[in-house]
Design an enzyme around this catalytic site. Structure first.
Site, PDB file in Angstrom:
ATOM      1  N   ARG A  87      10.176  21.532 -27.778  1.00 39.68           N
ATOM      2  CA  ARG A  87      10.607  20.142 -27.922  1.00 39.68           C
ATOM      3  C   ARG A  87       9.455  19.193 -27.589  1.00 39.68           C
ATOM      4  NH1 ARG A  87      13.254  18.712 -24.234  1.00 39.68           N
ATOM      5  NH2 ARG A  87      13.515  20.608 -23.031  1.00 39.68           N
ATOM      6  N   TYR A 215      10.982  23.321 -35.142  1.00 37.00           N
ATOM      7  CA  TYR A 215      11.302  24.140 -33.983  1.00 37.00           C
ATOM      8  C   TYR A 215      12.553  23.713 -33.220  1.00 37.00           C
ATOM      9  CZ  TYR A 215      10.498  27.607 -30.466  1.00 37.00           C
ATOM     10  OH  TYR A 215      10.644  28.722 -29.680  1.00 37.00           O
ATOM     11  N   GLY A 216      13.368  24.672 -32.900  1.00 40.02           N
ATOM     12  CA  GLY A 216      14.452  24.554 -31.920  1.00 40.02           C
ATOM     13  C   GLY A 216      15.115  23.192 -31.867  1.00 40.02           C
ATOM     14  N   GLY A 217      15.148  22.656 -30.668  1.00 35.81           N
ATOM     15  CA  GLY A 217      15.848  21.400 -30.407  1.00 35.81           C
ATOM     16  C   GLY A 217      15.351  20.225 -31.249  1.00 35.81           C
ATOM     17  N   LYS A 224      20.526  19.790 -29.418  1.00 39.36           N
ATOM     18  CA  LYS A 224      20.228  18.727 -28.454  1.00 39.36           C
ATOM     19  C   LYS A 224      20.480  17.332 -29.051  1.00 39.36           C
ATOM     20  CE  LYS A 224      19.331  21.919 -25.771  1.00 39.36           C
ATOM     21  NZ  LYS A 224      18.904  22.224 -24.426  1.00 39.36           N
ATOM     22  N   HIS A 244      24.307  19.281 -20.335  1.00 39.32           N
ATOM     23  CA  HIS A 244      23.373  20.410 -20.513  1.00 39.32           C
ATOM     24  C   HIS A 244      23.756  21.500 -19.505  1.00 39.32           C
ATOM     25  CE1 HIS A 244      18.833  21.727 -20.646  1.00 39.32           C
ATOM     26  NE2 HIS A 244      19.558  22.409 -21.523  1.00 39.32           N
ATOM     27  N   SER A 266      15.861  22.853 -18.659  1.00 41.00           N
ATOM     28  CA  SER A 266      15.432  23.824 -19.669  1.00 41.00           C
ATOM     29  C   SER A 266      14.614  24.949 -19.028  1.00 41.00           C
ATOM     30  CB  SER A 266      14.587  23.119 -20.724  1.00 41.00           C
ATOM     31  OG  SER A 266      15.340  22.071 -21.292  1.00 41.00           O
ATOM     32  N   CYS A 268      15.463  27.148 -16.853  1.00 42.13           N
ATOM     33  CA  CYS A 268      15.680  27.278 -15.407  1.00 42.13           C
ATOM     34  C   CYS A 268      16.889  28.150 -15.083  1.00 42.13           C
ATOM     35  CB  CYS A 268      15.822  25.908 -14.761  1.00 42.13           C
ATOM     36  SG  CYS A 268      14.277  24.985 -14.739  1.00 42.13           S
ATOM     37  N   THR A 271      21.059  30.583 -19.293  1.00 42.40           N
ATOM     38  CA  THR A 271      21.442  31.773 -20.066  1.00 42.40           C
ATOM     39  C   THR A 271      21.636  32.958 -19.132  1.00 42.40           C
ATOM     40  OG1 THR A 271      20.177  30.931 -21.940  1.00 42.40           O
ATOM     41  CG2 THR A 271      20.754  33.275 -21.982  1.00 42.40           C
ATOM     42  N   ASP A 295      24.375  26.789 -22.745  1.00 43.84           N
ATOM     43  CA  ASP A 295      23.447  25.647 -22.804  1.00 43.84           C
ATOM     44  C   ASP A 295      24.133  24.281 -22.810  1.00 43.84           C
ATOM     45  OD1 ASP A 295      20.626  24.892 -22.997  1.00 43.84           O
ATOM     46  OD2 ASP A 295      21.073  24.174 -25.010  1.00 43.84           O
ATOM     47  N   ASN A 383       7.696  29.918 -24.675  1.00 43.68           N
ATOM     48  CA  ASN A 383       8.966  29.331 -25.148  1.00 43.68           C
ATOM     49  C   ASN A 383       9.479  30.069 -26.389  1.00 43.68           C
ATOM     50  OD1 ASN A 383      11.126  27.432 -25.008  1.00 43.68           O
ATOM     51  ND2 ASN A 383      10.162  26.207 -26.642  1.00 43.68           N
ATOM     52  N   ARG A 385      11.868  32.451 -28.515  1.00 41.88           N
ATOM     53  CA  ARG A 385      13.330  32.467 -28.364  1.00 41.88           C
ATOM     54  C   ARG A 385      13.987  33.452 -29.324  1.00 41.88           C
ATOM     55  NH1 ARG A 385      15.788  28.000 -25.022  1.00 41.88           N
ATOM     56  NH2 ARG A 385      13.942  27.017 -24.145  1.00 41.88           N
ATOM     57  N   ARG A 416      14.185  24.142 -10.312  1.00 38.98           N
ATOM     58  CA  ARG A 416      13.096  24.914  -9.705  1.00 38.98           C
ATOM     59  C   ARG A 416      12.524  24.085  -8.558  1.00 38.98           C
ATOM     60  NH1 ARG A 416      10.797  29.143 -13.019  1.00 38.98           N
ATOM     61  NH2 ARG A 416      12.101  29.291 -14.883  1.00 38.98           N
ATOM     62  N   GLU A 511      22.248  38.965  -8.336  1.00 42.09           N
ATOM     63  CA  GLU A 511      22.559  38.665  -6.930  1.00 42.09           C
ATOM     64  C   GLU A 511      23.095  37.241  -6.765  1.00 42.09           C
ATOM     65  OE1 GLU A 511      22.502  41.178  -4.989  1.00 42.09           O
ATOM     66  OE2 GLU A 511      21.284  42.524  -6.239  1.00 42.09           O
TER      67      GLU A 511
HETATM   68  P1  GTP Z   1      17.132  26.548 -21.958  1.00 45.27           P
HETATM   69  O1  GTP Z   1      17.628  27.427 -23.055  1.00 45.27           O
HETATM   70  O2  GTP Z   1      15.703  26.122 -22.154  1.00 45.27           O
HETATM   71  O3  GTP Z   1      17.998  25.357 -21.697  1.00 45.27           O
HETATM   72  O4  GTP Z   1      17.004  27.434 -20.629  1.00 45.27           O
HETATM   73  P2  GTP Z   1      17.970  28.225 -19.632  1.00 45.27           P
HETATM   74  O5  GTP Z   1      18.330  27.322 -18.508  1.00 45.27           O
HETATM   75  O6  GTP Z   1      19.058  28.900 -20.365  1.00 45.27           O
HETATM   76  O7  GTP Z   1      16.959  29.294 -19.016  1.00 45.27           O
HETATM   77  P3  GTP Z   1      16.989  30.887 -18.973  1.00 45.27           P
HETATM   78  O8  GTP Z   1      18.236  31.449 -18.396  1.00 45.27           O
HETATM   79  O9  GTP Z   1      16.588  31.381 -20.303  1.00 45.27           O
HETATM   80  O10 GTP Z   1      15.841  31.194 -17.912  1.00 45.27           O
HETATM   81  C1  GTP Z   1      14.519  30.847 -18.109  1.00 45.27           C
HETATM   82  C2  GTP Z   1      13.609  31.589 -17.151  1.00 45.27           C
HETATM   83  O11 GTP Z   1      14.099  31.562 -15.807  1.00 45.27           O
HETATM   84  C3  GTP Z   1      13.434  33.050 -17.539  1.00 45.27           C
HETATM   85  O12 GTP Z   1      12.052  33.361 -17.465  1.00 45.27           O
HETATM   86  C4  GTP Z   1      14.204  33.774 -16.474  1.00 45.27           C
HETATM   87  O13 GTP Z   1      13.685  35.047 -16.250  1.00 45.27           O
HETATM   88  C5  GTP Z   1      14.086  32.861 -15.258  1.00 45.27           C
HETATM   89  N1  GTP Z   1      15.261  33.015 -14.350  1.00 45.27           N
HETATM   90  C6  GTP Z   1      16.560  32.910 -14.691  1.00 45.27           C
HETATM   91  N2  GTP Z   1      17.380  33.129 -13.627  1.00 45.27           N
HETATM   92  C7  GTP Z   1      16.560  33.373 -12.585  1.00 45.27           C
HETATM   93  C8  GTP Z   1      16.790  33.660 -11.207  1.00 45.27           C
HETATM   94  O14 GTP Z   1      17.928  33.755 -10.727  1.00 45.27           O
HETATM   95  N3  GTP Z   1      15.685  33.825 -10.424  1.00 45.27           N
HETATM   96  C9  GTP Z   1      14.420  33.738 -10.926  1.00 45.27           C
HETATM   97  N4  GTP Z   1      13.396  33.908 -10.083  1.00 45.27           N
HETATM   98  N5  GTP Z   1      14.163  33.469 -12.227  1.00 45.27           N
HETATM   99  C10 GTP Z   1      15.210  33.288 -13.040  1.00 45.27           C
HETATM  100  C1  SPV Z   2      16.030  23.449 -24.060  1.00 46.73           C
HETATM  101  O1  SPV Z   2      14.838  23.125 -24.178  1.00 46.73           O
HETATM  102  O2  SPV Z   2      16.759  23.023 -23.130  1.00 46.73           O
HETATM  103  C2  SPV Z   2      16.623  24.401 -25.013  1.00 46.73           C
HETATM  104  C3  SPV Z   2      15.827  24.828 -26.163  1.00 46.73           C
HETATM  105  O3  SPV Z   2      17.772  24.798 -24.832  1.00 46.73           O
HETATM  106  S1  SPV Z   2      15.794  23.660 -27.457  1.00 46.73           S
HETATM  107  O4  SPV Z   2      16.936  23.940 -28.331  1.00 46.73           O
HETATM  108  O5  SPV Z   2      14.541  23.830 -28.174  1.00 46.73           O
HETATM  109  O6  SPV Z   2      15.933  22.335 -26.926  1.00 46.73           O
HETATM  110 MN    MN Z   3      18.741  23.827 -23.048  1.00 47.59          MN
END
Ligand code: GTP
Ligand code: SPV
Ligand code: MN
Length: 601
Positions: A87, A215-217, A224, A244, A266, A268, A271, A295, A383, A385, A416, A511
């Site tokens: 994005r 790309y994506g979003g 988005k 979100h 994003s 963080c 998923t 998401d 990034n 996907r 984070r 965990e």
């Molecule tokens: P978007 O699709 O961009 O909105 O992201 P999202 O919030 O769905 O993020 P996603 O679950 O894909 O996690 C992104 C990154 O965070 C990956 O590299 C994961 O491995 C890392 N991650 C997810 N959960 C944890 C956790 O509990 N601990 C740690 N240390 N890393 C995590």
């Molecule tokens: C984000 O960036 O929060 C995503 C990926 O979920 S995108 O659809 O590219 O925005």
């Molecule tokens: Mn997202």
């Protein structure tokens, strides 16, 4: 494609339409065709035959590369332009009549200027290309909470992704014909020139114009652009929330399921949390997590005062790196077939590969299509996907298709935060919870272009996605606390706290269930807490840590309250709220001041 394309000389009307109820749609399609001048117009019906024809065309022209059919049946790799991998927040605009309505949280342009700028880019841009008209529905097709849109695009890759990510095609067109309203999204990849790239929103006109990115979003406009930026604006006037957030169902050994919605910025962890597999001991007892969404969450109060949520999406556009059989087995199982991978590496036998897959294989080709050389960076773009139907997820909740949505028991905010912020705390009440969300901070990630690892405020994980002034958005959130409401409890989590050596102190992933368990106990009034100025922290031993190895440093930092650090944090939160001037709701400022005082500021 000739078999399924319409000659542009023929009227640009929806197939089977009598013209009347779809008049607005037909007129818009004709207007766009006159502007963009495509060679052909294709109305997408979402059928298997249509998809197969598009895939064949993209394989033939190199847009898609077929992956190993025996290990990953019906799966493809797409390599986006190397300058078009995430994005682009600096090129994303919200065009409201008054600048103040977009707020300091958005880039703004006057609507007339926005249209003029975009229409100049779109002029003739589809010459030599086919224009695809994609009717789609965000949310279950029969849900009153769902909303429809139509995306016009010149990218068959976008069509294939929208087919997975939304309810696309004939049933959506039928709903549009019934309702007469839809969000208009116009997209062209243009020349994929970053200098000629803009993602422009006109929330007052339910319109999106996106140019120059595939790309994506930036390009899958249902996601988005519609389901967050336009929908948040619409939700404000209609009394609901577009967020979100992931949605999960947590089933306990007694068979009760509580639904939790969680907003993390994003990349963080949404998923991952949405697809969580409980630790062994919990699984043996019968705990289970059901995935409703990963998401986006749309929710509104039901007759009983509770918030009911739907996932407007039908698929996952998930981060590939870090996805492994250990970290997220449900995601890995979901993407064994019928998946589009974007910007991952490939192995010698043509399997998709990314950093953290941990399958013992090595890549031979990187995301750019070059021979993999670790000295030149990762094999998969950070990034990169996968796009896959939610129905392929082993933990996909049957309730995700429930037109009424699921009742939400807890809302979770998180980001984070390498320092200061403990593993979990609970807000005292709704107003405090809204402040906790408004004060969220997180390090930036590769999901957007720009520097990674920079701490910034990302209220409710909506900084890049709120289609209006954050001050008004917080006012809207506060407004749900009214007579008759039965609102979820609000929590804040931090899976990303680091130790002095820079490593994560909490094992995370599966965990994290231990923290969710405490939340639901709190919701049910079954767990105690320690009250601090920042909220309720879990009492000693209230979170089950059996089988988790934590150092003394980890325990102290994950469960401690650091008054001095929080004093500085609250001073900074106060300054942040002030950036919004007099529009910032007084109740939120009062809450910030009350806590700052309790901290001894
Ligand atoms: P978007 O699709 O961009 O909105 O992201 P999202 O919030 O769905 O993020 P996603 O679950 O894909 O996690 C992104 C990154 O965070 C990956 O590299 C994961 O491995 C890392 N991650 C997810 N959960 C944890 C956790 O509990 N601990 C740690 N240390 N890393 C995590
Ligand atoms: C984000 O960036 O929060 C995503 C990926 O979920 S995108 O659809 O590219 O925005
Ligand atoms: Mn997202």
């Amino acid at each position: 494609m000739n078999a399924i394309s319409h000659d542009v000389a023929k009227p640009a009307v929806a197939p089977g339409s009598q013209g009347s109820k779809l008049a607005a749609l037909n007129a818009w399609v004709a207007e766009v065709a006159a502007l963009t001048k495509p060679d052909a117009i294709h109305w997408c019906d979402g059928s298997d035959a249509e998809n197969a024809a598009l895939i064949a065309q993209m394989e033939a022209d190199g847009t898609l590369v077929k992956l190993n059919e025996s290990t990953h049946p019906n799966s493809y790799l797409h390599r986006s332009h190397p300058d078009d991998v995430a994005r682009v927040e600096h090129l994303t605009f919200v065009c409201t009549s008054r600048q103040d309505d977009a707020g300091p949280n958005n880039h703004w342009m006057a609507p007339a200027d926005g249209h003029a700028k975009m229409d100049a880019l779109f002029d003739g841009c589809m010459k030599g290309r086919t224009m695809y008209v994609i009717p789609y529905c965000m949310g279950p097709i029969d849900s009153p909470l769902s909303r429809c849109g139509v995306e016009i695009t010149d990218s068959p890759y976008v069509v294939a992704n929208m087919r997975i990510m939304t309810r696309m095609g004939a049933p959506s067109l039928a709903r549009i014909e019934r309702e007469g309203t839809f969000v208009k999204g116009l997209h062209s990849i243009g020349e994929l020139d970053p200098e000629r790239r803009f993602i422009m929103h006109f929330p007052e006109e339910l319109t999106i114009k996106s140019f120059g990115s595939g790309y994506g979003g930036n390009a899958l406009l249902g996601k988005k652009c519609h389901a967050l930026r336009i929908a948040s604006h619409q939700a404000r006037s209609e009394g609901w929330l577009a967020e979100h957030m992931l949605i999960l169902g947590l089933e306990n050994p007694q068979g009760e399921t509580h639904y939790i919605a969680a907003a993390f910025p994003s990349a963080c962890g949404k998923t991952n949390l949405a697809m969580l597999i409980p630790p062994e001991g919990y699984r043996a007892k019968g705990w289970k997590v059901w995935t409703v969404g990963d998401d986006i969450c749309w929710m509104r109060p039901g007759a009983d005062g509770r918030l009911y949520a739907i996932n407007p999406e039908a698929g996952f556009f998930g981060v590939a790196p870090g996805t492994s059989a250990k970290s997220n087995p449900n995601a890995l199982k979901s993407i064994q077939s019928n998946t589009i991978f974007t910007n991952v590496g490939v192995t010698a036998d043509n399997q998709p590969w990314w950093e953290g897959l941990d399958d013992g294989q090595t890549p031979v080709t990187d995301w750019r299509g070059n021979a993999y050389d670790p000295a030149k960076g990762p094999a998969a773009h950070p990034n990169s996907r996968f796009t896959v139907s939610a129905k392929q997820c082993p933990s996909y909740s049957p309730e995700a298709e429930n037109a009424a949505g699921v009742p939400i028991s807890a809302i979770v905010f998180g980001g984070r935060r390498p320092s200061l912020v403990p593993l979990v705390f609970e807000a005292r009440d709704w107003t405090h919870g809204v402040l906790v969300g408004a004060a969220m901070g997180s390090e930036t990630t590769a999901a957007a272009t720009g520097a990674v690892g920079v701490m910034r405020r990302d209220p409710m994980a909506m900084k890049p996605f709120c289609g209006y002034n954050f001050a008004d958005y917080f006012t809207h959130w506060l407004s749900f606390d009214q007579a008759g409401a039965n609102l979820p409890k609000i929590f804040h989590v931090n899976w990303f706290r680091k130790g002095d050596d820079g490593s994560f102190l909490w094992p995370g992933f599966g965990e994290n269930l231990r923290v969710l368990e405490w939340m639901i106990q709190r919701v049910k009034g079954e767990a105690g807490s320690v009250e601090t100025p920042i909220g309720h922290l879990p009492k000693d031993d209230e979170i089950n840590l059996d089988g988790v190895q934590l150092t003394d440093e980890a325990r102290a930092k994950l469960f401690g309250f650091e008054r001095e650090g929080w004093q500085a944090e609250f001073a900074s939160i106060g300054e942040y709220l002030d950036e919004y001037g007099p529009r910032m709701p007084q109740a939120l400022k009062d809450e910030q001041q009350r806590i700052a005082k309790a901290l001894g500021n």
